[in-house]
Design an enzyme around this catalytic site. Structure first.
Site, PDB file in Angstrom:
ATOM      1  N   ASP A  89       0.998  -1.175   0.010  1.00 51.78           N
ATOM      2  CA  ASP A  89       0.106   0.201  -0.079  1.00 51.78           C
ATOM      3  C   ASP A  89       0.815   1.118  -0.107  1.00 51.78           C
ATOM      4  OD1 ASP A  89      -2.357   1.661   0.291  1.00 51.78           O
ATOM      5  OD2 ASP A  89      -2.264   1.435   2.586  1.00 51.78           O
ATOM      6  N   HIS A 147      -9.506   4.215  -1.087  1.00 52.81           N
ATOM      7  CA  HIS A 147      -8.739   4.345   0.054  1.00 52.81           C
ATOM      8  C   HIS A 147      -9.564   4.809   1.163  1.00 52.81           C
ATOM      9  CE1 HIS A 147      -4.406   3.700  -1.349  1.00 52.81           C
ATOM     10  NE2 HIS A 147      -5.260   3.150  -2.286  1.00 52.81           N
TER      11      HIS A 147
END
Length: 274
Positions: free
Chosen positions: A83, A202
């Protein structure tokens, strides 16, 4: 089921199946084990991921080894994703460690530079047999650069997928890291119609269930969940640590994490998809 080495297989499966997989940020055995247990309970494929924060706790090789071992003990697909990869060095380290998927976050760059670097790193990822996520927008709060939201331009999202070679693109449409937020579903719909390829959100902890339900119909295949897990762990530690030993506290924290993870799996329509 064995650990999923090529994230493209699950991304394509979710995109064609019209559901999203929660991507849980995990930096400890306690957190990773809880998410895998939740996936098995719900018979769901999941993504475990490490951000720069998690990678302060252990190296990519250590975390990848732990997660592969957990995946080999269950009957559901588990993949590992980087990520917010900050640059080529971090991406390369995770590719060497055997991650299933990596993200290159180049949204702070000018669009042409972001697309060019994404293209180079997509070649690395695909050469290693894994998927690449690109960033067409920023999500505020926890990204470490201090700026606010930068909403996604559908044309930039398309170019990162087509010219940049990304397999999925993170879209900023209102969600914020670690905060309650609503999605601009009209913008997300415009991006989906323009790209017709897998999309990512996100800041998933704070997105309402009704918004996530719509997002899964618009090509969203991955939704990041970080703050929700951290809050569950901290609450369990605070409530139990004075009265109990470390293993009892760990068990309580894991039970709380399983509950959070199961809820996110159901909201994203991933239950029963393994």
């Amino acid at each position: 089921m064995p650990y999923v080495y090529d994230g493209r297989t699950l991304i394509d499966y979710a995109f064609k199946g019209g559901f999203a997989m929660p991507a849980f940020n995990v930096g400890t055995l306690e957190m990773a084990r809880a998410c895998v247990e939740a996936a098995e309970l719900e018979r769901a494929p999941i993504i475990l991921q490490t951000s720069p924060g998690e990678l302060t706790q252990a190296s990519p090789a250590v975390l990848a080894g732990m997660i592969r071992a957990l995946a080999e003990e269950v009957a559901v697909p588990v993949m590992l994703h980087l990520d917010h990869g900050e640059g080529p060095e971090r991406v390369a380290a995770c590719l060497r460690a055997g991650y299933s998927s990596v993200m290159y976050d180049g949204d702070h760059l000018k669009p042409e530079e972001n697309i060019a670097t994404t293209r180079r790193l997509a070649e690395w990822a695909h050469g290693s047999g894994v998927s690449l996520e690109a960033a067409a927008g920023s999500f505020g709060a926890g990204e470490g650069r201090g700026e606010g939201l930068h909403l996604t331009d559908p044309e930039i999202a398309l170019r990162l997928l087509d010219d940049g070679g990304a397999d999925m693109v993170a879209c900023s449409v209102g969600s914020v890291h670690g905060q309650a937020s609503r999605l601009d579903l009209d913008r997300l719909g415009a991006i989906a119609r323009r790209t017709r390829k897998p999309l990512v959100l996100h800041g998933g902890t704070g997105i309402p269930a009704e918004d996530l339900a719509v997002a899964t119909t618009l090509g969203v295949v991955k939704v990041n969940i970080g703050a929700g897990l951290q809050r569950a762990v901290l609450k369990a530690w605070r409530e139990r640590s004075e009265a109990e030993g470390v293993y009892e506290v760990s068990d309580a924290a894991r039970a709380a994490l399983v509950e959070v993870a199961c809820g996110k799996i159901r909201i994203m329509k991933a239950a029963g998809r393994a």
